[in-house]
Scaffold this motif. Structure first.
Motif, PDB file in Angstrom:
ATOM      1  N   ASN A 235     -25.900  -4.656   3.462  1.00 33.11           N
ATOM      2  CA  ASN A 235     -25.941  -6.118   3.423  1.00 33.11           C
ATOM      3  C   ASN A 235     -25.324  -6.683   2.155  1.00 33.11           C
ATOM      4  O   ASN A 235     -25.782  -7.684   1.609  1.00 33.11           O
ATOM      5  N   SER A 236     -24.316  -5.994   1.629  1.00 32.03           N
ATOM      6  CA  SER A 236     -23.699  -6.451   0.386  1.00 32.03           C
ATOM      7  C   SER A 236     -22.706  -7.561   0.665  1.00 32.03           C
ATOM      8  O   SER A 236     -22.182  -7.711   1.755  1.00 32.03           O
ATOM      9  N   SER A 237     -22.446  -8.375  -0.325  1.00 31.83           N
ATOM     10  CA  SER A 237     -21.449  -9.434  -0.217  1.00 31.83           C
ATOM     11  C   SER A 237     -20.710  -9.523  -1.525  1.00 31.83           C
ATOM     12  O   SER A 237     -21.028  -8.849  -2.496  1.00 31.83           O
ATOM     13  N   VAL A 238     -19.735 -10.387  -1.560  1.00 34.73           N
ATOM     14  CA  VAL A 238     -18.926 -10.518  -2.749  1.00 34.73           C
ATOM     15  C   VAL A 238     -19.635 -11.356  -3.817  1.00 34.73           C
ATOM     16  O   VAL A 238     -19.188 -11.441  -4.937  1.00 34.73           O
ATOM     17  N   ARG A 239     -20.743 -11.992  -3.472  1.00 36.11           N
ATOM     18  CA  ARG A 239     -21.463 -12.831  -4.424  1.00 36.11           C
ATOM     19  C   ARG A 239     -22.086 -11.992  -5.534  1.00 36.11           C
ATOM     20  O   ARG A 239     -22.500 -10.863  -5.332  1.00 36.11           O
ATOM     21  N   TRP A 240     -22.203 -12.617  -6.698  1.00 32.26           N
ATOM     22  CA  TRP A 240     -22.729 -11.933  -7.880  1.00 32.26           C
ATOM     23  C   TRP A 240     -24.167 -12.358  -8.090  1.00 32.26           C
ATOM     24  O   TRP A 240     -24.471 -13.530  -8.275  1.00 32.26           O
TER      25      TRP A 240
ATOM     26  N   PRO B 162     -17.085  -9.752 -10.317  1.00 27.31           N
ATOM     27  CA  PRO B 162     -17.672  -9.839  -8.972  1.00 27.31           C
ATOM     28  C   PRO B 162     -16.681 -10.274  -7.906  1.00 27.31           C
ATOM     29  O   PRO B 162     -16.954 -10.159  -6.720  1.00 27.31           O
ATOM     30  N   GLU B 163     -15.523 -10.795  -8.326  1.00 25.22           N
ATOM     31  CA  GLU B 163     -14.531 -11.216  -7.329  1.00 25.22           C
ATOM     32  C   GLU B 163     -13.843 -10.028  -6.659  1.00 25.22           C
ATOM     33  O   GLU B 163     -13.167 -10.179  -5.637  1.00 25.22           O
ATOM     34  N   ILE B 164     -13.999  -8.846  -7.238  1.00 19.21           N
ATOM     35  CA  ILE B 164     -13.389  -7.649  -6.655  1.00 19.21           C
ATOM     36  C   ILE B 164     -14.089  -7.287  -5.346  1.00 19.21           C
ATOM     37  O   ILE B 164     -15.317  -7.275  -5.259  1.00 19.21           O
ATOM     38  N   ILE B 165     -13.316  -6.999  -4.332  1.00 14.77           N
ATOM     39  CA  ILE B 165     -13.869  -6.571  -3.045  1.00 14.77           C
ATOM     40  C   ILE B 165     -13.880  -5.051  -3.021  1.00 14.77           C
ATOM     41  O   ILE B 165     -12.832  -4.406  -2.903  1.00 14.77           O
ATOM     42  N   HIS B 166     -15.051  -4.490  -3.171  1.00  6.07           N
ATOM     43  CA  HIS B 166     -15.209  -3.039  -3.318  1.00  6.07           C
ATOM     44  C   HIS B 166     -15.688  -2.427  -2.002  1.00  6.07           C
ATOM     45  O   HIS B 166     -16.777  -2.742  -1.520  1.00  6.07           O
ATOM     46  N   LEU B 167     -14.874  -1.575  -1.419  1.00  5.28           N
ATOM     47  CA  LEU B 167     -15.221  -0.917  -0.156  1.00  5.28           C
ATOM     48  C   LEU B 167     -15.421   0.571  -0.409  1.00  5.28           C
ATOM     49  O   LEU B 167     -14.546   1.237  -0.967  1.00  5.28           O
TER      50      LEU B 167
ATOM     51  N   LYS C 190     -18.363  -8.573   3.369  1.00  2.61           N
ATOM     52  CA  LYS C 190     -18.081  -9.103   2.035  1.00  2.61           C
ATOM     53  C   LYS C 190     -17.202 -10.338   2.047  1.00  2.61           C
ATOM     54  O   LYS C 190     -17.130 -11.053   1.049  1.00  2.61           O
ATOM     55  N   THR C 191     -16.502 -10.593   3.135  1.00  8.42           N
ATOM     56  CA  THR C 191     -15.622 -11.754   3.175  1.00  8.42           C
ATOM     57  C   THR C 191     -16.146 -12.842   4.097  1.00  8.42           C
ATOM     58  O   THR C 191     -15.474 -13.867   4.296  1.00  8.42           O
ATOM     59  N   SER C 192     -17.337 -12.662   4.642  1.00 11.35           N
ATOM     60  CA  SER C 192     -17.905 -13.676   5.539  1.00 11.35           C
ATOM     61  C   SER C 192     -18.828 -14.624   4.798  1.00 11.35           C
ATOM     62  O   SER C 192     -19.579 -15.369   5.391  1.00 11.35           O
ATOM     63  N   VAL C 193     -18.779 -14.539   3.453  1.00  4.77           N
ATOM     64  CA  VAL C 193     -19.677 -15.382   2.644  1.00  4.77           C
ATOM     65  C   VAL C 193     -19.133 -16.798   2.568  1.00  4.77           C
ATOM     66  O   VAL C 193     -17.945 -16.987   2.348  1.00  4.77           O
TER      67      VAL C 193
END
Length: 304
Positions: free
Chosen positions: A208-213, A259-264, A301-304
């Motif tokens: 349930n991770s997202s790009v938010r910090w 936190p803007e990095i999209i880490h997969l 991560k991009t559906s935020v």
């Protein structure tokens, strides 16, 4: 409309196959890498993509190769007396020349040989200079006329597995020693802020991770770790922890502050980085699992 991104590919040995599947899946979602940074097997994938190979074509090509032969590994060679003597001298089991030759052949098929054959800042490769004891970012720390296949071999020369690569008075080994996730290489481009940064590494995904910090959550996790230190597990556990910290701490520190990095994170299916005798069906499973994990985490991560 395609989303242009900067793509960072970490080292992972033969698990780099999962990255090929992941990139192919992301491209189907409209993600278009235009700049690449890679370490070790990530450098190999990055170089091939930057030279013009379609990710879907790479899937077909790599699913048909014999990794052992591509690296020049012969059955039984690990038990020869000559190989043990090479280790004593600080060399490796494999000289790495076949890997360099294969890379050069692949690149030349796209009419690419040196970094100068690519648009500026398209490709950055990280290696470790043992002579000067420094991390190097190629071609920035060398020149644009450097042979890309040579740079990939430097970055992918796992110590004691491959021979160190001699180049212009220095010896080079795998970039994972100092930066397995070469985010620092992006600083030599136009900066992280101009284009989204997508990082592919290996490991368990964040549920349930997202790009938010979430700064408070990070603080709570840090405090709990300070209050309950884990057992080091004796001398071998300590050695393992030391090397793991050396390899991962710098990259993790950098990522946690951006936190803007999209880490997969891609699964390895239990395949070890040095499983050079990997079977064709295992290779296909790696690519498929990489694709599935990348799509799932991207959507989260991009559906935020």
């Amino acid at each position: 409309m395609a989303l242009q991104v900067q793509l960072v590919l970490s080292g992972g040995g033969v698990n780099g196959l999962a990255m090929v599947g992941a990139v192919a899946a992301l491209e189907k979602l409209g993600v278009r890498p235009v700049r690449y940074a890679g370490t070790s097997s990530g450098a190999m994938v990055a170089a091939l993509l930057a030279s013009g190979y379609e990710s879907s074509a790479l899937e077909r090509i790599l699913s048909q190769i014999c990794v052992r032969r591509m690296l020049g590994i012969q059955v039984g060679m690990l038990w020869r007396g000559k190989q043990w003597w090479k280790l004593i001298r600080g060399e490796g089991w494999i000289d790495g020349k076949r890997m360099e030759q294969w890379m050069r052949m692949m690149l030349l098929a796209k009419r690419v040989r040196t970094f100068a054959d690519l648009p500026k800042h398209t490709l950055h490769i990280v290696a470790t200079n043992l002579t000067t004891q420094q991390m190097v970012v190629l071609p920035d720390d060398c020149d644009e006329d450097m042979d890309i296949a040579k740079a990939v071999r430097m970055s992918a020369s796992i110590p004691f597995v491959f021979d160190p690569v001699a180049y212009r008075g220095s010896y080079y080994v795998d970039g994972f020693i100092l930066s397995n996730t070469p985010l620092l290489a992006l600083q030599t481009m136009d900066g992280v802020g101009n284009l989204p940064v997508v990082v592919l590494t290996f490991g368990e995904s964040e549920p349930n991770s997202s790009v938010r910090w979430d700064a408070q959550k990070k603080s709570d996790q840090f405090n709990r770790r300070q209050q309950m230190p884990a057992s080091m597990g004796g001398i071998f556990g300590t050695i393992h922890a030391l090397f793991g910290t050396m390899i991962a701490a710098h990259d993790r520190y950098w990522m946690e502050r951006h936190p803007e990095i999209i880490h997969l994170r891609l699964p390895t299916n239990g395949i070890k980085p040095t499983d050079f005798f990997i079977k064709p069906d295992e290779m296909k499973k790696l690519m498929n699992s990489g694709a599935e994990a990348a799509v799932q985490q991207w959507m989260q991560k991009t559906s935020v």
